[in-house]
Write a protein that holds these residues in place. Structure first.
Motif, PDB file in Angstrom:
ATOM      1  N   LEU A 106       0.806  -1.221   0.000  1.00  0.00           N
ATOM      2  CA  LEU A 106       0.000   0.000   0.000  1.00  0.00           C
ATOM      3  C   LEU A 106       0.837   1.269   0.000  1.00  0.00           C
ATOM      4  N   ASP A 107       2.016   1.226   0.589  1.00  0.00           N
ATOM      5  CA  ASP A 107       2.817   2.453   0.641  1.00  0.00           C
ATOM      6  C   ASP A 107       3.446   2.811  -0.701  1.00  0.00           C
ATOM      7  N   ARG A 108       3.267   1.957  -1.716  1.00  0.00           N
ATOM      8  CA  ARG A 108       3.809   2.264  -3.046  1.00  0.00           C
ATOM      9  C   ARG A 108       2.725   2.694  -4.038  1.00  0.00           C
ATOM     10  N   CYS A 109       1.500   2.813  -3.552  1.00  0.00           N
ATOM     11  CA  CYS A 109       0.377   3.204  -4.422  1.00  0.00           C
ATOM     12  C   CYS A 109      -0.019   4.640  -4.151  1.00  0.00           C
ATOM     13  N   SER A 110      -0.363   5.330  -5.222  1.00  0.00           N
ATOM     14  CA  SER A 110      -0.962   6.649  -5.037  1.00  0.00           C
ATOM     15  C   SER A 110      -2.370   6.446  -4.485  1.00  0.00           C
ATOM     16  N   ASP A 111      -2.945   7.513  -3.930  1.00  0.00           N
ATOM     17  CA  ASP A 111      -4.306   7.425  -3.400  1.00  0.00           C
ATOM     18  C   ASP A 111      -5.286   6.996  -4.483  1.00  0.00           C
ATOM     19  N   GLY A 112      -5.106   7.506  -5.703  1.00  0.00           N
ATOM     20  CA  GLY A 112      -6.013   7.167  -6.795  1.00  0.00           C
ATOM     21  C   GLY A 112      -5.946   5.697  -7.168  1.00  0.00           C
ATOM     22  N   ILE A 113      -4.730   5.163  -7.282  1.00  0.00           N
ATOM     23  CA  ILE A 113      -4.584   3.742  -7.627  1.00  0.00           C
ATOM     24  C   ILE A 113      -5.182   2.878  -6.528  1.00  0.00           C
ATOM     25  N   CYS A 114      -4.862   3.191  -5.278  1.00  0.00           N
ATOM     26  CA  CYS A 114      -5.412   2.414  -4.163  1.00  0.00           C
ATOM     27  C   CYS A 114      -6.937   2.466  -4.168  1.00  0.00           C
ATOM     28  N   SER A 115      -7.476   3.639  -4.434  1.00  0.00           N
ATOM     29  CA  SER A 115      -8.926   3.803  -4.476  1.00  0.00           C
ATOM     30  C   SER A 115      -9.540   2.933  -5.572  1.00  0.00           C
ATOM     31  N   ASP A 116      -8.945   2.938  -6.773  1.00  0.00           N
ATOM     32  CA  ASP A 116      -9.470   2.125  -7.871  1.00  0.00           C
ATOM     33  C   ASP A 116      -9.321   0.629  -7.594  1.00  0.00           C
ATOM     34  N   TYR A 122      -3.922   5.827 -15.170  1.00  0.00           N
ATOM     35  CA  TYR A 122      -3.081   6.754 -14.408  1.00  0.00           C
ATOM     36  C   TYR A 122      -1.749   7.036 -15.105  1.00  0.00           C
ATOM     37  N   LYS A 123      -1.602   6.489 -16.307  1.00  0.00           N
ATOM     38  CA  LYS A 123      -0.373   6.694 -17.093  1.00  0.00           C
ATOM     39  C   LYS A 123       0.875   6.351 -16.276  1.00  0.00           C
ATOM     40  N   ILE A 124       0.815   5.208 -15.589  1.00  0.00           N
ATOM     41  CA  ILE A 124       1.926   4.740 -14.764  1.00  0.00           C
ATOM     42  C   ILE A 124       2.972   4.102 -15.674  1.00  0.00           C
ATOM     43  N   GLU A 125       4.159   4.645 -15.647  1.00  0.00           N
ATOM     44  CA  GLU A 125       5.266   4.054 -16.398  1.00  0.00           C
ATOM     45  C   GLU A 125       5.775   2.872 -15.599  1.00  0.00           C
ATOM     46  N   SER A 126       5.652   1.690 -16.173  1.00  0.00           N
ATOM     47  CA  SER A 126       6.039   0.485 -15.453  1.00  0.00           C
ATOM     48  C   SER A 126       6.511  -0.557 -16.440  1.00  0.00           C
ATOM     49  N   ARG A 127       7.101  -1.594 -15.879  1.00  0.00           N
ATOM     50  CA  ARG A 127       7.482  -2.740 -16.698  1.00  0.00           C
ATOM     51  C   ARG A 127       7.124  -3.994 -15.927  1.00  0.00           C
ATOM     52  N   VAL A 158       6.072  -9.578 -11.623  1.00  0.00           N
ATOM     53  CA  VAL A 158       6.016  -8.339 -10.858  1.00  0.00           C
ATOM     54  C   VAL A 158       5.878  -7.171 -11.819  1.00  0.00           C
ATOM     55  N   ILE A 159       5.197  -6.144 -11.343  1.00  0.00           N
ATOM     56  CA  ILE A 159       5.125  -4.874 -12.061  1.00  0.00           C
ATOM     57  C   ILE A 159       6.033  -3.915 -11.298  1.00  0.00           C
ATOM     58  N   ILE A 160       6.968  -3.329 -12.021  1.00  0.00           N
ATOM     59  CA  ILE A 160       7.982  -2.474 -11.412  1.00  0.00           C
ATOM     60  C   ILE A 160       7.767  -1.031 -11.865  1.00  0.00           C
ATOM     61  N   ASN A 161       7.796  -0.134 -10.889  1.00  0.00           N
ATOM     62  CA  ASN A 161       7.655   1.295 -11.137  1.00  0.00           C
ATOM     63  C   ASN A 161       8.708   2.000 -10.294  1.00  0.00           C
ATOM     64  N   ASN A 162       9.485   2.874 -10.897  1.00  0.00           N
ATOM     65  CA  ASN A 162      10.555   3.586 -10.185  1.00  0.00           C
ATOM     66  C   ASN A 162      11.491   2.629  -9.448  1.00  0.00           C
TER      67      ASN A 162
END
Length: 187
Positions: A103-113, A128-133, A164-168
């Motif tokens: 949960l600490d790696r999600c924005s409020d919007g992502i967590c809400s969805d 949310y246009k999350i850049e991930s791989r 896994v989905i990796i972001n930053n």
């Protein structure tokens, strides 16, 4: 970067070849794509069937035990969201998936969805246009438990993968997806 991607693709092809050899069956191109893609399964299913739907079977917060902490690279006891879903088209089950999201790696919007709606993770990331791989970790065969047998009305083996989905440079999500071995053979 291109060399890393080529090596990852080569490893996935080898994993797929090993799985076919150990299972004694050649899998369809569609099955291979669904198991090895580093893109969104939702997008692939939308292309194959038209827009698919999702039913959330279970979702809750829990403290990460040792196994889950390792999957998402958090400390034991950190809070994660457990989500269990069924992707379907007009009631026909297509893919069963579970996910663990720190949960600490999600924005409020992502967590809400994640919590409020039956939205596939691929669509949430796109919205949310999350850049991930995505990094596929394992491709395997799994025997279905009673829940899977009931959902899919079969006791046949399931093809499965986890990734896994990796972001930053951090694991945003760990996901396991499964479908019966007889699915996606004619497409």
């Amino acid at each position: 970067m291109a060399t890393e991607k080529n090596e990852a693709n080569k490893r996935l092809i080898e994993k797929m070849d090993d799985l076919e050899e150990s299972y004694g069956q050649e899998f369809s191109n569609t099955q291979k794509i669904l198991l090895t893609t580093d893109g969104s399964i939702t997008a692939i299913l939308d292309v194959l069937y038209g827009k698919i739907s999702l039913i959330t079977l279970d979702q809750h917060f829990e403290d990460a035990d040792l196994d889950r902490a390792r999957l998402v690279n958090v400390k034991v006891g950190d809070e994660i969201n457990f989500r269990e879903v069924l992707m379907h088209k007009e009631g026909k089950p297509l893919i069963y998936a579970i996910s663990h999201v720190p949960l600490d790696r999600c924005s409020d919007g992502i967590c809400s969805d994640l919590l409020r709606a039956d939205i596939p993770i691929g669509r949430i990331l796109k919205n949310y246009k999350i850049e991930s791989r995505r990094e596929v970790k394992n491709i395997f065969i799994e025997k279905p438990n009673e829940k899977l047998q009931d959902l899919f009305k079969t006791d046949e083996d399931f093809l499965a993968r986890d990734y896994v989905i990796i972001n930053n440079d951090e694991i945003l999500m760990w996901i396991k997806e499964m479908f019966p071995v007889s699915y996606f053979t004619e497409i």
